[in-house]
Design a protein around this motif. Structure first.
Motif, PDB file in Angstrom:
ATOM      1  N   ARG A 174       0.821  -1.201   0.000  1.00  9.70           N
ATOM      2  CA  ARG A 174       0.000   0.000   0.000  1.00  9.70           C
ATOM      3  C   ARG A 174       0.862   1.261   0.000  1.00  9.70           C
ATOM      4  O   ARG A 174       0.586   2.209  -0.731  1.00  9.70           O
ATOM      5  CB  ARG A 174      -0.879  -0.039   1.255  1.00  9.70           C
ATOM      6  CG  ARG A 174      -1.955   0.989   1.289  1.00  9.70           C
ATOM      7  CD  ARG A 174      -2.713   0.839   2.580  1.00  9.70           C
ATOM      8  NE  ARG A 174      -3.579  -0.328   2.583  1.00  9.70           N
ATOM      9  CZ  ARG A 174      -3.973  -0.946   3.686  1.00  9.70           C
ATOM     10  NH1 ARG A 174      -3.538  -0.549   4.866  1.00  9.70           N
ATOM     11  NH2 ARG A 174      -4.784  -1.973   3.615  1.00  9.70           N
ATOM     12  N   ASN A 219       2.626   1.545  -3.442  1.00  7.27           N
ATOM     13  CA  ASN A 219       1.644   1.969  -4.444  1.00  7.27           C
ATOM     14  C   ASN A 219       1.203   3.414  -4.237  1.00  7.27           C
ATOM     15  O   ASN A 219       0.916   4.123  -5.203  1.00  7.27           O
ATOM     16  CB  ASN A 219       0.428   1.038  -4.425  1.00  7.27           C
ATOM     17  CG  ASN A 219       0.714  -0.299  -5.071  1.00  7.27           C
ATOM     18  OD1 ASN A 219       1.551  -0.391  -5.954  1.00  7.27           O
ATOM     19  ND2 ASN A 219       0.032  -1.334  -4.624  1.00  7.27           N
ATOM     20  N   PHE A 256      -5.319   4.549 -10.921  1.00 10.48           N
ATOM     21  CA  PHE A 256      -5.628   3.365 -11.725  1.00 10.48           C
ATOM     22  C   PHE A 256      -4.425   2.838 -12.511  1.00 10.48           C
ATOM     23  O   PHE A 256      -4.256   1.607 -12.596  1.00 10.48           O
ATOM     24  CB  PHE A 256      -6.838   3.617 -12.632  1.00 10.48           C
ATOM     25  CG  PHE A 256      -8.142   3.501 -11.892  1.00 10.48           C
ATOM     26  CD1 PHE A 256      -8.611   2.265 -11.482  1.00 10.48           C
ATOM     27  CD2 PHE A 256      -8.892   4.623 -11.584  1.00 10.48           C
ATOM     28  CE1 PHE A 256      -9.796   2.139 -10.780  1.00 10.48           C
ATOM     29  CE2 PHE A 256     -10.087   4.516 -10.886  1.00 10.48           C
ATOM     30  CZ  PHE A 256     -10.539   3.267 -10.483  1.00 10.48           C
ATOM     31  N   THR A 315      -1.472   2.961 -11.396  1.00  7.71           N
ATOM     32  CA  THR A 315      -0.766   2.267 -10.312  1.00  7.71           C
ATOM     33  C   THR A 315      -1.361   0.886 -10.075  1.00  7.71           C
ATOM     34  O   THR A 315      -0.645  -0.092  -9.899  1.00  7.71           O
ATOM     35  CB  THR A 315      -0.849   3.094  -9.016  1.00  7.71           C
ATOM     36  OG1 THR A 315      -0.168   4.327  -9.211  1.00  7.71           O
ATOM     37  CG2 THR A 315      -0.235   2.345  -7.847  1.00  7.71           C
ATOM     38  N   SER A 316      -2.697   0.815 -10.119  1.00 15.41           N
ATOM     39  CA  SER A 316      -3.366  -0.463  -9.916  1.00 15.41           C
ATOM     40  C   SER A 316      -2.977  -1.455 -11.020  1.00 15.41           C
ATOM     41  O   SER A 316      -2.795  -2.644 -10.760  1.00 15.41           O
ATOM     42  CB  SER A 316      -4.883  -0.251  -9.888  1.00 15.41           C
ATOM     43  OG  SER A 316      -5.531  -1.405  -9.411  1.00 15.41           O
ATOM     44  N   ASN A 330       0.520  -2.694 -10.296  1.00  8.93           N
ATOM     45  CA  ASN A 330       0.452  -3.616  -9.170  1.00  8.93           C
ATOM     46  C   ASN A 330       0.041  -5.022  -9.630  1.00  8.93           C
ATOM     47  O   ASN A 330       0.662  -6.020  -9.265  1.00  8.93           O
ATOM     48  CB  ASN A 330      -0.554  -3.087  -8.134  1.00  8.93           C
ATOM     49  CG  ASN A 330      -0.738  -4.023  -6.962  1.00  8.93           C
ATOM     50  OD1 ASN A 330       0.043  -4.023  -6.035  1.00  8.93           O
ATOM     51  ND2 ASN A 330      -1.768  -4.859  -7.024  1.00  8.93           N
ATOM     52  N   HIS A 331      -1.009  -5.065 -10.464  1.00  9.80           N
ATOM     53  CA  HIS A 331      -1.518  -6.375 -10.884  1.00  9.80           C
ATOM     54  C   HIS A 331      -0.616  -7.040 -11.923  1.00  9.80           C
ATOM     55  O   HIS A 331      -0.466  -8.256 -11.935  1.00  9.80           O
ATOM     56  CB  HIS A 331      -2.952  -6.242 -11.391  1.00  9.80           C
ATOM     57  CG  HIS A 331      -3.943  -6.064 -10.295  1.00  9.80           C
ATOM     58  ND1 HIS A 331      -4.227  -4.834  -9.727  1.00  9.80           N
ATOM     59  CD2 HIS A 331      -4.683  -6.965  -9.608  1.00  9.80           C
ATOM     60  CE1 HIS A 331      -5.104  -4.990  -8.773  1.00  9.80           C
ATOM     61  NE2 HIS A 331      -5.406  -6.266  -8.662  1.00  9.80           N
ATOM     62  N   VAL A 365      -8.694  -4.413  -8.188  1.00 11.86           N
ATOM     63  CA  VAL A 365      -8.294  -3.228  -8.956  1.00 11.86           C
ATOM     64  C   VAL A 365      -8.779  -1.956  -8.257  1.00 11.86           C
ATOM     65  O   VAL A 365      -8.018  -0.998  -8.074  1.00 11.86           O
ATOM     66  CB  VAL A 365      -8.861  -3.287 -10.395  1.00 11.86           C
ATOM     67  CG1 VAL A 365      -8.580  -1.978 -11.136  1.00 11.86           C
ATOM     68  CG2 VAL A 365      -8.254  -4.454 -11.143  1.00 11.86           C
ATOM     69  N   VAL A 382      -6.865  -1.417  -4.804  1.00 17.16           N
ATOM     70  CA  VAL A 382      -5.518  -0.855  -4.933  1.00 17.16           C
ATOM     71  C   VAL A 382      -5.586   0.621  -5.339  1.00 17.16           C
ATOM     72  O   VAL A 382      -4.835   1.456  -4.829  1.00 17.16           O
ATOM     73  CB  VAL A 382      -4.679  -1.668  -5.948  1.00 17.16           C
ATOM     74  CG1 VAL A 382      -3.351  -0.982  -6.237  1.00 17.16           C
ATOM     75  CG2 VAL A 382      -4.434  -3.075  -5.425  1.00 17.16           C
ATOM     76  N   ALA A 383      -6.509   0.947  -6.250  1.00 14.64           N
ATOM     77  CA  ALA A 383      -6.651   2.340  -6.686  1.00 14.64           C
ATOM     78  C   ALA A 383      -7.048   3.237  -5.512  1.00 14.64           C
ATOM     79  O   ALA A 383      -6.488   4.327  -5.327  1.00 14.64           O
ATOM     80  CB  ALA A 383      -7.681   2.438  -7.809  1.00 14.64           C
ATOM     81  N   SER A 438      -4.070   3.707  -3.149  1.00 16.71           N
ATOM     82  CA  SER A 438      -3.037   4.560  -3.717  1.00 16.71           C
ATOM     83  C   SER A 438      -3.449   6.020  -3.673  1.00 16.71           C
ATOM     84  O   SER A 438      -2.615   6.903  -3.521  1.00 16.71           O
ATOM     85  CB  SER A 438      -2.753   4.163  -5.171  1.00 16.71           C
ATOM     86  OG  SER A 438      -2.560   2.782  -5.263  1.00 16.71           O
ATOM     87  N   ALA A 462      -7.823  -3.540 -14.961  1.00 15.99           N
ATOM     88  CA  ALA A 462      -7.159  -2.250 -14.751  1.00 15.99           C
ATOM     89  C   ALA A 462      -6.783  -1.618 -16.085  1.00 15.99           C
ATOM     90  O   ALA A 462      -6.937  -0.402 -16.283  1.00 15.99           O
ATOM     91  CB  ALA A 462      -5.917  -2.429 -13.881  1.00 15.99           C
TER      92      ALA A 462
END
Lengths: 152, 156
Positions: A19, A22, A32, A34-35, A38-39, A79, A82-83, A86, B52
Motif C-alpha cells: 500500500r 503503491n 488506476f 498504479t493499480s 500492481n496487478h 483493482v 488498490v486504486a 493509492s 485495470a
C-alpha cells in the motif's frame, strides 16, 4: 497454528508495504495506472512461482469449470481496492489508512460471517462493531489533504 | 483522479477500501478452495491486470487533464514494485483463511501487522510516505478499532 498466526501477521506487513509503495507511485502516475502496475507485476511474479512450484498444479480448465463465476470477481474488486489505497494513503497517512481499511474490513467480515442465527457471540460481535464505529467517529476531524503533499 | 474529493471523503474512501478488501479475500479464498492459494492469486491478478488496463484506457483521456495532484519528478523505480508484496498478500490470505484462523482470525492478525507497519512508516517516512507524528486522537482511534476487532474475533 503458530505458523498460521505468523503468516497472517506477515500478511499485514505485506499489505502495508504494498500500500505504501503503491501510494508513492500513485502520487506520480495516478491511482488506476498504479493499480495496473500492481496487478501486472504481481501476475508476473505469481506466474514464475507457479512454474517453479513442484507438485500438481491444478488443471486450468477443470478449475475454470468448477469454481463459481462470482469467485472470479475478486480480481476486479482488487483493482478498485488498490486504486483507492493509492489515492488515499499519501493524503491521510499509513496508520490512518490502515485503521480505516481495517474498520471497513472487520465490519464487513462480521456481516459475511453472519448467517442469520443469533447466538450470545452475536452480541459480542455487535459490541465490537460498536467500538469500531466509535473509533471511526472519533477519527472524523478536519483533514488538510494538500498540506501533506506541500510539506514533502 | 478524484478532484472533487476533499477532507473526510478520503476517510470514507479508506473505509470503502476495507469493505472491498474483505469481499476480495472472501472471493479469492473461495477460488482457492477449488484450486490452490497460489493459483487463485494468479487468476485474480491476471483478471485484475486486464480490468485495470480496460479502466485506464477508458479514463485516460479525461484523467490526463484533471490529474492535478501529481508529485513533481519521475516515480522512483522501486515504486513500480508494490505488486510484489501484494502478490504474497493474496497467497498468504488464501492459506490462512482456509486454516483454523478463518476469515476473522486472519483479518485480526493482518490488521495488527498493518498497524505496526503504519506506525513505523508514518514515524520514519519509509517508502516516501509523508512523515506525520501520531496525535492523541490517532492513538485513541487505533485502540478503539483494535479492541473492537479483538472482541469480534475472540467471540466467534
Amino acid at each position: 497454528m503458530i505458523s498460521f498466526i505468523l503468516l497472517a501477521l506477515l500478511n499485514g506487513l505485506c499489505i502495508g508495504a504494498s500500500r505504501a509503495i503503491n501510494g508513492r507511485l500513485g502520487s506520480h502516475i495516478g491511482a488506476f495506472p498504479t493499480s495496473w502496475w500492481n496487478h501486472a507485476v504481481g501476475f508476473a511474479l505469481l506466474s514464475a512461482l507457479l512454474l517453479l512450484t513442484p507438485g500438481p498444479t491444478p488443471a486450468l480448465l477443470e478449475t475454470l469449470h468448477s469454481a463459481p463465476l462470482l469467485s472470479y470477481a475478486g480480481g476486479v474488486i482488487g483493482v478498485l481496492f488498490v486504486a483507492l489505497n493509492s489515492h488515499v494513503l499519501p493524503r491521510i497517512g499509513t496508520t490512518r489508512t490502515a485503521v480505516l481499511v481495517i474498520s471497513g474490513q472487520m465490519v464487513t467480515g462480521v456481516l459475511l460471517d453472519f448467517h442469520g442465527q443469533w447466538h450470545t457471540s452475536t452480541l459480542a460481535q455487535l459490541a465490537g462493531v460498536a467500538l469500531i464505529v466509535a473509533g471511526i467517529y472519533l477519527s472524523r476531524r478536519p483533514v488538510k489533504p494538500a498540506a501533506s503533499l506541500a510539506t514533502r | 483522479m478524484f478532484p472533487m474529493l476533499k477532507g473526510s471523503t478520503n476517510l470514507l474512501l479508506a473505509l470503502l477500501g476495507g469493505v472491498l478488501l474483505a469481499l476480495m479475500i472472501k472471493l479469492n479464498g473461495e477460488l482457492a478452495r477449488y484450486s490452490s492459494a497460489l493459483f487463485s492469486s494468479w487468476v485474480a491478478h491476471g483478471i485484475g491486470a486486464l480490468a485495470a488496463l480496460l479502466i485506464v484506457c477508458l479514463i485516460s483521456t479525461k484523467s490526463a487533464r484533471h490529474h492535478t495532484n501529481s508529485s513533481p519528478g519521475k516515480a522512483p523505480r522501486w515504486s513500480y514494485l508494490g505488486g510484489i508484496p501484494g502478490a504474497f498478500t493474496v497467497v498468504l490470505a488464501g492459506i490462512t483463511v482456509n486454516s483454523p484462523l478463518g476469515l476473522a482470525g486472519s483479518l485480526a492478525l493482518m490488521m495488527v501487522g498493518q498497524v505496526i507497519f503504519g506506525l513505523l512508516t508514518d514515524q520514519r517516512g519509509w517508502f516516501g510516505v509523508p512523515r506525520r507524528p501520531l496525535t492523541r486522537r490517532d492513538e485513541l482511534v487505533t485502540v478503539c478499532v483494535l479492541a473492537g476487532s479483538a472482541l469480534i474475533i475472540f467471540s466467534r
